[in-house]
Design an enzyme around this catalytic site. Structure first.
Site, PDB file in Angstrom:
ATOM      1  N   ASP A  40     108.430 -28.447  16.437  1.00  0.00           N
ATOM      2  CA  ASP A  40     108.199 -29.706  15.731  1.00  0.00           C
ATOM      3  C   ASP A  40     107.301 -29.483  14.517  1.00  0.00           C
ATOM      4  OD1 ASP A  40     109.683 -31.129  17.588  1.00  0.00           O
ATOM      5  OD2 ASP A  40     107.943 -31.581  18.841  1.00  0.00           O
ATOM      6  N   ASP A  82     103.568 -37.631  21.301  1.00  0.00           N
ATOM      7  CA  ASP A  82     102.645 -36.747  20.579  1.00  0.00           C
ATOM      8  C   ASP A  82     101.881 -37.556  19.531  1.00  0.00           C
ATOM      9  OD1 ASP A  82     104.313 -37.034  18.335  1.00  0.00           O
ATOM     10  OD2 ASP A  82     105.298 -35.096  18.640  1.00  0.00           O
TER      11      ASP A  82
END
Length: 306
Positions: A40, A82
């Site tokens: 990511d 997140d």
């Protein structure tokens, strides 16, 4: 043009894995660049890139186990599991104060071993042909099915308490397909205070470690290239071929190795007398056939030249 091999990059934060591929394509002077497992944008650490014909090796690297260093923030869940998502309702300070180290360790223990894990709804998993994250961005509700993963190590390194949050520094070794974001989400949910991932660094993929990776900003593709033969030799058992055996495999013929005592059914790196990777082969008894051939004429020259 750069030859065939792997390049290990220490991905900086704020870049997508595709951004790194694009940068390496320019540095290596070839469009034939792929990577073994997305990171990511928030994450840093090891990204393994295959150059030219060595993109064929990536299939065998993607499924390797991985090691991460991460920070899990307890105190609120997030829409993406997140720190890049919107935070949901925060936990009361009294509830955070009631979370003991023993409870944290017990929660980690429940998420260790072979577990069923629901991937994050903003993962790259395809749902009816479309990425889950694309459906979420389009305003759809996405519910993914649990999948079996293995968390072989989930180590608590340190606990830091602050007003409104508890930060846990952890080390995770897990099977391919494990989402560290989901571990953070599930740990926070199990403790009743919510949780999300606030930092992530991939330190190892199979036999490759981030300490051997290169800084993207100063990358010299030629110097960083791990030749295909060396790369395959770290992944598989090696077989040093005779010149005739190399010719036979190159032309698709099977070879017989009378004194072969290695495992059957596993890929073996077949290396020519010149030191180049002829291909990956598979043994059935003493006879081997080609699984993947590699071109023997990939020249190594300055980036941008053929």
């Amino acid at each position: 043009m750069t030859g065939s091999g792997l390049i290990l990059v220490d991905k900086p934060g704020g870049m997508t894995s595709h951004d790194v591929v694009s940068r390496v394509r320019r540095a290596a002077g070839t469009r034939k660049v792929g990577h073994a497992g997305t990171l990511d944008p928030m994450a840093t650490g090891l990204l393994i890139l295959g150059i030219n014909s060595s993109t064929r090796l990536l299939t065998y690297i993607v499924g390797a186990d991985k090691e991460y260093l991460a920070t899990i923030r307890l105190g609120a869940a997030s829409t993406t599991d997140d720190a890049e998502g919107d935070l949901l309702a925060p936990a009361a300070q009294s509830d955070l104060d009631a979370v003991t180290e023993e409870a944290i360790r017990a929660g980690i223990a429940r998420l260790t071993g072979e577990i069923e894990q629901v991937p994050s709804s903003v993962s790259a998993i395809k749902v009816d042909g479309k990425r889950a994250y694309a459906r979420v961005r389009a305003g759809e509700q996405v519910e993914l099915r649990p999948r079996a993963v293995t968390v072989s190590e989930f180590e608590l390194i340190s606990i830091r308490r602050d007003t409104g949050a508890i930060d846990l520094d952890v080390r995770v070794v897990c099977s391919s397909g494990t989402y560290i974001r989901s571990l953070a989400r599930d740990l926070g949910a199990g403790l009743g205070v919510g949780g999300h991932l606030s930092a992530l660094r991939r330190t190892r993929v199979g036999a490759y470690h981030v300490r051997d990776a290169h800084d993207l900003a100063t990358l010299d593709a030629e110097a960083a290239l791990v030749p295909a033969a060396d790369a395959a030799g770290r992944l598989f058992e090696r077989l040093e071929l005779t010149e005739q055996q190399a010719i036979d495999l190159t032309h698709g013929r099977r070879i017989h190795i009378a004194d072969w005592e290695g495992p059957g059914g596993e890929p073996v790196a077949a290396i020519a007398p010149t030191g180049t990777l002829v291909g990956l082969i598979e043994f059935r008894g003493k006879e081997a056939r080609t699984l993947v051939n590699f071109p023997t004429d990939e020249a190594v020259g300055p980036a941008g030249t053929a």
